[in-house]
Design a protein around this motif. Structure first.
Motif, mmCIF file in Angstrom:
data_model
loop_
_atom_site.group_PDB
_atom_site.id
_atom_site.type_symbol
_atom_site.label_atom_id
_atom_site.label_comp_id
_atom_site.label_asym_id
_atom_site.label_seq_id
_atom_site.Cartn_x
_atom_site.Cartn_y
_atom_site.Cartn_z
ATOM 1 N N ARG B 51 41.467 -22.893 25.463
ATOM 2 C CA ARG B 51 40.010 -22.940 25.635
ATOM 3 C C ARG B 51 39.337 -23.877 24.642
ATOM 4 O O ARG B 51 38.168 -24.232 24.803
ATOM 5 C CB ARG B 51 39.415 -21.539 25.535
ATOM 6 N N GLU B 54 41.178 -25.818 18.551
ATOM 7 C CA GLU B 54 41.787 -24.949 17.543
ATOM 8 C C GLU B 54 42.696 -23.902 18.180
ATOM 9 O O GLU B 54 43.688 -23.488 17.582
ATOM 10 C CB GLU B 54 40.754 -24.278 16.635
ATOM 11 N N PRO B 116 38.436 -25.060 8.392
ATOM 12 C CA PRO B 116 37.851 -23.820 8.930
ATOM 13 C C PRO B 116 38.240 -23.555 10.383
ATOM 14 O O PRO B 116 38.401 -22.401 10.776
ATOM 15 C CB PRO B 116 36.344 -24.035 8.783
ATOM 16 N N ARG B 119 41.441 -21.783 10.412
ATOM 17 C CA ARG B 119 41.304 -20.395 9.981
ATOM 18 C C ARG B 119 40.841 -19.513 11.124
ATOM 19 O O ARG B 119 41.330 -18.401 11.302
ATOM 20 C CB ARG B 119 40.347 -20.255 8.800
ATOM 21 N N SER B 120 39.925 -20.021 11.933
ATOM 22 C CA SER B 120 39.453 -19.172 13.013
ATOM 23 C C SER B 120 40.576 -18.938 14.025
ATOM 24 O O SER B 120 40.689 -17.846 14.580
ATOM 25 C CB SER B 120 38.180 -19.735 13.633
ATOM 26 N N LEU B 123 42.767 -16.226 12.440
ATOM 27 C CA LEU B 123 42.168 -14.895 12.521
ATOM 28 C C LEU B 123 42.281 -14.335 13.937
ATOM 29 O O LEU B 123 42.527 -13.145 14.130
ATOM 30 C CB LEU B 123 40.708 -14.936 12.068
ATOM 31 N N MET B 124 42.142 -15.216 14.933
ATOM 32 C CA MET B 124 42.300 -14.774 16.321
ATOM 33 C C MET B 124 43.733 -14.323 16.579
ATOM 34 O O MET B 124 43.966 -13.334 17.271
ATOM 35 C CB MET B 124 41.914 -15.906 17.279
ATOM 36 N N HIS B 127 44.270 -11.019 15.130
ATOM 37 C CA HIS B 127 43.632 -9.991 15.944
ATOM 38 C C HIS B 127 44.524 -9.564 17.104
ATOM 39 O O HIS B 127 44.645 -8.380 17.415
ATOM 40 C CB HIS B 127 42.287 -10.488 16.470
ATOM 41 N N GLU B 130 47.196 -7.453 15.833
ATOM 42 C CA GLU B 130 46.671 -6.118 15.532
ATOM 43 C C GLU B 130 46.684 -5.231 16.767
ATOM 44 O O GLU B 130 47.101 -4.069 16.707
ATOM 45 C CB GLU B 130 45.244 -6.259 14.985
ATOM 46 N N ALA B 159 45.696 -6.566 8.183
ATOM 47 C CA ALA B 159 44.978 -7.256 7.113
ATOM 48 C C ALA B 159 45.908 -7.499 5.932
ATOM 49 O O ALA B 159 45.903 -8.581 5.329
ATOM 50 C CB ALA B 159 43.756 -6.441 6.687
ATOM 51 N N ALA B 160 46.705 -6.494 5.610
ATOM 52 C CA ALA B 160 47.645 -6.625 4.493
ATOM 53 C C ALA B 160 48.682 -7.709 4.783
ATOM 54 O O ALA B 160 48.972 -8.558 3.928
ATOM 55 C CB ALA B 160 48.325 -5.285 4.236
ATOM 56 N N ARG B 162 48.359 -10.190 6.760
ATOM 57 C CA ARG B 162 47.671 -11.483 6.752
ATOM 58 C C ARG B 162 47.580 -12.036 5.327
ATOM 59 O O ARG B 162 47.907 -13.200 5.075
ATOM 60 C CB ARG B 162 46.265 -11.324 7.344
ATOM 61 N N LEU B 163 47.189 -11.179 4.407
ATOM 62 C CA LEU B 163 47.092 -11.621 3.015
ATOM 63 C C LEU B 163 48.440 -12.067 2.475
ATOM 64 O O LEU B 163 48.531 -13.100 1.801
ATOM 65 C CB LEU B 163 46.565 -10.483 2.142
ATOM 66 N N VAL B 164 49.473 -11.280 2.759
ATOM 67 C CA VAL B 164 50.815 -11.635 2.297
ATOM 68 C C VAL B 164 51.215 -12.992 2.853
ATOM 69 O O VAL B 164 51.697 -13.868 2.123
ATOM 70 C CB VAL B 164 51.846 -10.562 2.710
ATOM 71 N N GLU B 167 49.204 -15.787 1.201
ATOM 72 C CA GLU B 167 49.615 -15.949 -0.199
ATOM 73 C C GLU B 167 50.956 -16.671 -0.309
ATOM 74 O O GLU B 167 51.098 -17.651 -1.043
ATOM 75 C CB GLU B 167 49.715 -14.551 -0.827
#
Lengths: 205, 205
Positions: B51, B54, B116, B119-120, B123-124, B127, B130, B159-160, B162-164, B167
């Motif tokens: 769509r 990105e 950016p 990043r979006s 994040l998708m 999600h 998740e 979320a955890a 994702r951070l790992v 990092e």
DNA sequence: GCGCTCACTGTCACTAAGTGTCATATGGGG
DNA sequence: CCCCATATGACACTTAGTGACAGTGAGCGC
């Protein structure tokens, strides 16, 4: 908050128009020209303010989350999250501009399931709120902002808040439910307690 | 996983080219035409598959997270997360295609701070992971997928993770660090335990 | 094998998102 | 009052993304 760069508040003003148009006409049916016309600025300025059409709603989504993070910054170390929110949430929801922004945000969240572009804007807004929350958590846990546990805690809390927001928004808009401030507060307390890995929810001093 | 719709695997193939180009030339300097040419398809098909520009990297980002979710689906109820990952992570990282996708994903994550748009997409992808994790958690906690605590738990764990991921990716690519499978596994176990609100980490049966 | 359908892809013209560039405000400090 | 910096408008331009239609090829009944 009040003396933020005026560019930011200009962006927010445009963002409010974008949020309204996306709600009224849908994301695809709203053009950059529409947003510019509604905001009374040139189309060129819209693209100077925002890197993409979906980013146009980020300020409105962000501001509610950020204001809540700002509220949490005032959370005294001698109080539990329950005590603090019980006494401050009522005053929190009186600011008129904030209520209007919240309604706009809630409307966006309610249509997330059919507008992937808006979801990505929402996730970006949550990410910025998460960055802000790191400072709050670090302070309360008496740790540094680079501490992994601190960032983990902020991420978990943000994720929990995100779910609560999505859930309540969908219930209110899509199912016509009405919710009281107390119910919302209880939900948020639960979410923060669930997401808090570090012992920050009760008095720490 | 193996008999996924062939449209999905076609998308993934194109996504790999997009990820490589974004890494080599940067996001802005890569056009839809470039991606189409690299993938050997028409530009029109690129926009049928994705769509937005990105979104072209979402499959590559998603597939690693999804494969990990699939691994967790095999997590026996009689084992703790530590036990399970200790014995299965080694085998998990042998699949060649997976390793290549992981490297591509890691490279994307390492440049998130200056892109950016990527990043979006990330994040998708998280999600969607998740959503997948909700099923795993529900099963292990013997609760329904609509249970709020279950979704909260899945969100925290995601979320955890994702951070790992962010990092470790930044450490490896930007700082030139090398990390062993054991270190990564330990990190993940820690993150899952931190994110797990429900008591799913130890044996539940 | 033959022809049918149907899902998929390419081509091409088009709309809309987003940028580069320059000219013109606006507004505060010397 | 002028200078300089920053913000905006105007407009040409590139690239992201869509609509419409025609061609291809795999599956399937006959």
């Amino acid at each position: 908050m009040t003396d933020e760069p005026r560019l930011e508040s200009a962006r927010l003003a445009v963002s409010r128009h974008a949020a309204r148009l996306f709600w009224e006409k849908g994301f695809d049916a709203t053009s950059g020209d529409d947003i510019a016309a509604a905001a009374g600025i040139s189309t060129r300025t819209v693209w100077r303010y925002f890197r993409s059409k979906e980013a146009c709603v980020e300020p409105v989504l962000k501001v509610s989350e950020l204001r809540f993070a700002a509220l949490l910054k005032q959370w005294p170390k001698t109080e539990s999250i329950d005590q603090f929110l019980a006494r401050s949430m009522a005053a929190f929801v009186t600011d008129d501009a904030m209520v209007r922004d919240s309604i706009a945000a809630v409307r966006i969240l309610a249509v997330l399931h059919r507008e992937p572009a808006l979801r990505s804007a929402w996730l970006m807004a949550c990410h910025e709120a998460e960055v802000e929350l790191v400072g709050v958590v670090a302070d309360r846990a008496s740790r540094g902002v680079d501490d992994f546990a601190v960032r983990l805690c902020a991420a978990s809390i943000t994720a929990a808040m995100r779910l609560v927001d999505e859930e309540i928004s969908s219930a209110v808009i899509n199912d016509g439910l009405r919710v009281s401030t107390e119910e919302v507060t209880a939900r948020i307390v639960l979410a923060i307690r669930a997401g808090a890995i570090l012992p920050i929810c009760d008095a720490v001093a």
